[in-house]
Design a protein around this motif. Structure first.
Motif, PDB file in Angstrom:
ATOM      1  N   ILE A 203     -45.719   6.552 -38.796  1.00 31.73           N
ATOM      2  CA  ILE A 203     -45.079   6.742 -37.497  1.00 31.73           C
ATOM      3  C   ILE A 203     -43.897   5.795 -37.409  1.00 31.73           C
ATOM      4  O   ILE A 203     -44.045   4.585 -37.617  1.00 31.73           O
ATOM      5  CB  ILE A 203     -46.076   6.510 -36.357  1.00 31.73           C
TER       6      ILE A 203
ATOM      7  N   THR B 275     -48.379   5.119 -27.245  1.00 26.99           N
ATOM      8  CA  THR B 275     -47.690   6.237 -27.896  1.00 26.99           C
ATOM      9  C   THR B 275     -48.051   6.301 -29.374  1.00 26.99           C
ATOM     10  O   THR B 275     -48.253   7.394 -29.927  1.00 26.99           O
ATOM     11  CB  THR B 275     -46.164   6.128 -27.733  1.00 26.99           C
ATOM     12  N   VAL B 276     -48.152   5.157 -30.021  1.00 24.37           N
ATOM     13  CA  VAL B 276     -48.501   5.146 -31.445  1.00 24.37           C
ATOM     14  C   VAL B 276     -49.940   5.621 -31.634  1.00 24.37           C
ATOM     15  O   VAL B 276     -50.234   6.444 -32.515  1.00 24.37           O
ATOM     16  CB  VAL B 276     -48.307   3.737 -32.037  1.00 24.37           C
ATOM     17  N   GLU B 277     -50.847   5.112 -30.808  1.00 27.18           N
ATOM     18  CA  GLU B 277     -52.257   5.504 -30.911  1.00 27.18           C
ATOM     19  C   GLU B 277     -52.434   6.995 -30.658  1.00 27.18           C
ATOM     20  O   GLU B 277     -53.240   7.662 -31.320  1.00 27.18           O
ATOM     21  CB  GLU B 277     -53.083   4.680 -29.925  1.00 27.18           C
TER      22      GLU B 277
ATOM     23  N   ARG C 292     -50.975   9.180 -33.518  1.00 33.88           N
ATOM     24  CA  ARG C 292     -51.868   9.189 -34.678  1.00 33.88           C
ATOM     25  C   ARG C 292     -52.888  10.331 -34.605  1.00 33.88           C
ATOM     26  O   ARG C 292     -53.402  10.776 -35.626  1.00 33.88           O
ATOM     27  CB  ARG C 292     -52.572   7.835 -34.776  1.00 33.88           C
TER      28      ARG C 292
ATOM     29  N   SER D 273     -50.062  -1.973 -33.109  1.00 29.27           N
ATOM     30  CA  SER D 273     -50.591  -0.608 -33.117  1.00 29.27           C
ATOM     31  C   SER D 273     -50.414   0.077 -34.468  1.00 29.27           C
ATOM     32  O   SER D 273     -50.873   1.204 -34.659  1.00 29.27           O
ATOM     33  CB  SER D 273     -49.925   0.228 -32.019  1.00 29.27           C
TER      34      SER D 273
ATOM     35  N   LEU E 228     -45.815  -2.584 -30.745  1.00 22.85           N
ATOM     36  CA  LEU E 228     -45.603  -1.619 -31.814  1.00 22.85           C
ATOM     37  C   LEU E 228     -46.210  -2.114 -33.124  1.00 22.85           C
ATOM     38  O   LEU E 228     -46.835  -1.342 -33.867  1.00 22.85           O
ATOM     39  CB  LEU E 228     -44.107  -1.338 -31.972  1.00 22.85           C
TER      40      LEU E 228
ATOM     41  N   VAL F  30     -47.407   0.741 -36.256  1.00 24.24           N
ATOM     42  CA  VAL F  30     -46.236   1.571 -36.524  1.00 24.24           C
ATOM     43  C   VAL F  30     -45.634   1.159 -37.877  1.00 24.24           C
ATOM     44  O   VAL F  30     -45.677  -0.008 -38.272  1.00 24.24           O
ATOM     45  CB  VAL F  30     -45.213   1.442 -35.378  1.00 24.24           C
TER      46      VAL F  30
ATOM     47  N   VAL G 176     -40.664   4.595 -34.997  1.00 17.92           N
ATOM     48  CA  VAL G 176     -40.050   4.608 -33.673  1.00 17.92           C
ATOM     49  C   VAL G 176     -38.568   4.298 -33.856  1.00 17.92           C
ATOM     50  O   VAL G 176     -38.201   3.244 -34.366  1.00 17.92           O
ATOM     51  CB  VAL G 176     -40.719   3.588 -32.737  1.00 17.92           C
TER      52      VAL G 176
END
Length: 658
Positions: free
Chosen positions: A455, A442-444, A447, A509, A506, A511, A457
């Motif tokens: 970002i 989700t983070v990738e 982006r 990645s 997270l 965040v 969460v």
């Protein structure tokens, strides 16, 4: 009953492990020619050719009008198997409220590697449903970005690619079959009968899979199913071609956890949500929370509910007592301008006695899944001068899917946000562990459309907080039942290990900030002094911390440090997080299973200090966290930077290089 791990009046072992006494479902390894597969309570999991996963799961789902899953009850299970084939038959009832659906399952695997799964069902009542039928999961690691061939219901073929970044909408529709290359020369085809199927990218909800399902979402739902309606479907997996010199034998090597050489980015800022039960933090709770070195406290202000002033006052007081900033989630209504003016006035009045430190505003609208530009513009207009240093962050208060399908107005924002929970589609321990890796996806993917913005969460919870897709009000829990937002694993060793896994994916990645859970209560990281409102169901220890508290404490000691990438050779069994601050390196490992796991940790210093949180000391760690954390760790030598460890079931192990 209290028993089992030693001493008097102790928590039952399974309750300590994962929150309830019932044993985990039995798993049985089976073979179909060159394939291995795990059978578990009517489902097939981990269909593999050697170590190469072909399908993650095949199962039948019954979903009510709010997309709630009606859990199955199996009976008359018969399993016949030998070294190269198997046959399974069983009966299933899916009963809940008005829904009464019965079906017979038959699963056959032959010596050629063909597996056929058939469902023959009948509605025994009249009810509304959103879905009944097969779901087939393709794994992300093996499939993302890889080519595939889809056969359409009209017989035509489409050459496509499994999405690399999370697809906001269905990548394939009107499907009759799909095949992909497992290893060079060997293809796996999955064929569907009995309905029209399509695929969605389940990473939108942090499931680590592409799900092929029926019935197409373009058709109206919910749909009435009349009593007596028969539903028959089947799924067939078969192999095509021949592997080019690659064995189908499973590898049995032990687990290796490799620590990287250098940090790749800062650890995210970590905060907690304010307790939704409404009680104030006690002196002891404040002291324990201060030990975590938190960044912020999130508070949700629902303006249309009328109690936001009291929530704001509580948030300002608790954040001030903790010495942290506020993350204020503003859930606006159509009267947003008046609400924002009132908020600015309330903050101005509060500043005369205690100037609140607001790190950021999270801007949402109660009727929008993804926040529109007009609400962000209004918030900036009325709040910028109120707290000039506060950031304006928006996106969605719901799943990543909502953000992905309705992209945020990045030009108006200082950051984008979405929430995470791992239980939109599946609820068992194994699925929760599988889904951890999708958090990084989700983070990738975010982006790709965030224009370089941070970002955030917020929040991460074990269960769904809000259901943006419900078509009717959620029913109230029956007497003695937990609210739908509460998960008994919150207070368990499993909950601690899952939290560590979430932090790993997270953090690695990139965040910027993460908000987890709540401070206290059965949605928090410690129990209230008075204990659980339902102590026979949520069996926590009054006034104790939950095991996940120690995960936050260990990570908090490295606040301001860097995350170091690390890899496990068996992420569904053992995974972990590595941090570095100055000349200190800390590795944290979690055993995600109910079995001991042997792990070789590679990339350490000459000596290590090791502390384990497990069944032998977890109750002491929960009841006396200060004493547990003051205990000396065991010092062990390493061999060429490697250390061999045995992790007890669901243990969380902290390793410091010295």
């Amino acid at each position: 009953m209290r028993c089992t791990t030693g001493g008097a009046d102790m928590m039952p072992k399974n309750v300590l492990y994962y929150g309830k006494e019932e044993p985990l479902p039995e798993q049985k390894m089976l073979r179909a020619g060159p394939l291995t597969v795990v059978y578990e309570e009517g489902d097939l999991r981990y269909v593999r050719y050697g170590d190469q996963e072909i399908l993650r799961r095949i199962y039948v789902a019954v979903r009510d009008r709010n997309w709630g899953t009606v859990l199955p009850r199996l009976s008359n299970v018969q399993i016949e198997s030998n070294s190269s084939s198997f046959r399974i038959q069983y009966d299933v009832e899916n009963k809940q409220g008005e829904i009464d659906f019965f079906w017979k399952g038959t699963i056959e695997g032959d010596t050629q590697g063909t597996i056929t799964f058939t469902m023959e069902g009948i509605a025994r009542s009249t009810f509304m449903r959103n879905r009944i039928g097969f779901c087939i999961l393709h794994p992300i690691k093996e499939c993302a970005g890889k080519p595939c061939v889809v056969e359409k219901v009209d017989g035509s073929q489409e050459h496509g690619v499994f999405p690399l970044y999370i697809s906001p909408h269905q990548p394939f529709m009107n499907m009759r079959a799909i095949k992909h290359e497992v290893v060079p020369g060997l293809w796996a085809e999955v064929r569907f009968e009995g309905d029209i199927f399509e695929m969605e990218d389940q990473r939108n909800w942090t499931d680590a899979s592409y799900k092929t399902y029926c019935t197409p979402l373009a058709l109206p739902f919910p749909v009435e199913v009349r009593a007596g309606t028969r539903i028959v479907q089947s799924v067939t997996l078969k192999l095509e071609g021949k592997a080019a010199g690659i064995s189908g034998q499973l590898q049995t090597d032990g687990i290796t956890f490799q620590v990287g050489d250098r940090g790749v980015g800062d650890l995210p800022a970590i905060g907690l949500g304010m307790a939704s039960h409404g009680g104030r933090l006690t002196t002891r709770e404040l002291q324990r929370l201060k030990m975590l070195r938190l960044s912020h406290l999130r508070a949700d202000l629902w303006f249309s509910r009328g109690n936001w002033e009291a929530e704001l006052a509580r948030a300002i007081g608790e954040a001030g007592a903790l010495g942290v900033g506020l993350e204020l989630a503003l859930i606006l209504s159509d009267a947003a301008e008046e609400e924002l003016k009132a908020l600015a006035a309330a903050l101005g009045a509060a500043a005369r006695s205690m100037r609140p430190q607001v790190n950021r505003w999270l801007i949402f609208h109660e009727r929008e899944k993804s926040t529109g530009a007009q609400w962000i513009t209004l918030a900036r207009q009325h709040l910028t001068q109120c707290v000039p240093s506060a950031q304006f962050v928006s996106g969605t208060n719901h799943f990543f899917a909502e953000l992905n399908r309705d992209r945020p107005p990045v030009a108006l924002l200082d950051g984008i946000t979405y929430s995470i929970n791992p239980q939109v589609h599946a609820f068992d321990n194994a699925s929760l562990v599988e889904n951890l890796a999708a958090q990084a996806s989700t983070v990738e993917s975010a982006r790709q459309f965030s224009a370089g913005l941070p970002i955030l969460v917020s929040p991460v919870t074990l269960r769904m907080r809000l259901n943006p897709n419900a078509t009717a009000p959620e029913p109230e829990p029956a007497p003695g039942e937990l609210p739908s937002r509460v998960d008994v694993r919150q207070m368990s060793l499993f909950g601690a290990g899952w939290t560590l896994g979430s932090l790993k994916y997270l953090a690695e990645s990139g965040v910027h900030s993460v908000t987890f859970y709540e401070t206290t209560g059965w949605l928090g990281i410690m129990e209230r002094e008075e204990g659980s409102p339902l102590p026979d169901v949520f069996r926590s220890l009054p006034g104790a911390v939950f095991p996940m508290y120690h995960v936050f404490a260990d990570v908090g000691e490295f606040a301001g440090g860097q995350v170091v990438p690390s890899t496990s050779s068996a992420i569904l069994r053992v995974d972990g997080l590595t941090m570095r601050k100055g000349d200190r390196t800390r590795v944290m490992l979690a055993n995600m299973t109910d079995q001991e796991q042997r792990v070789r940790v590679v990339g350490l210093g000459r000596h290590v200090q090791v502390r384990s949180l497990d069944e032998t000391n977890a109750e002491q760690a929960m009841q006396s966290p200060e004493a547990f954390r003051a205990q000396a760790s065991e010092v062990l030598p390493t061999h060429a930077g490697s250390c061999d460890l045995v992790l007890m079931p669901y243990a969380v192990v902290t390793i410091d290089s010295v």
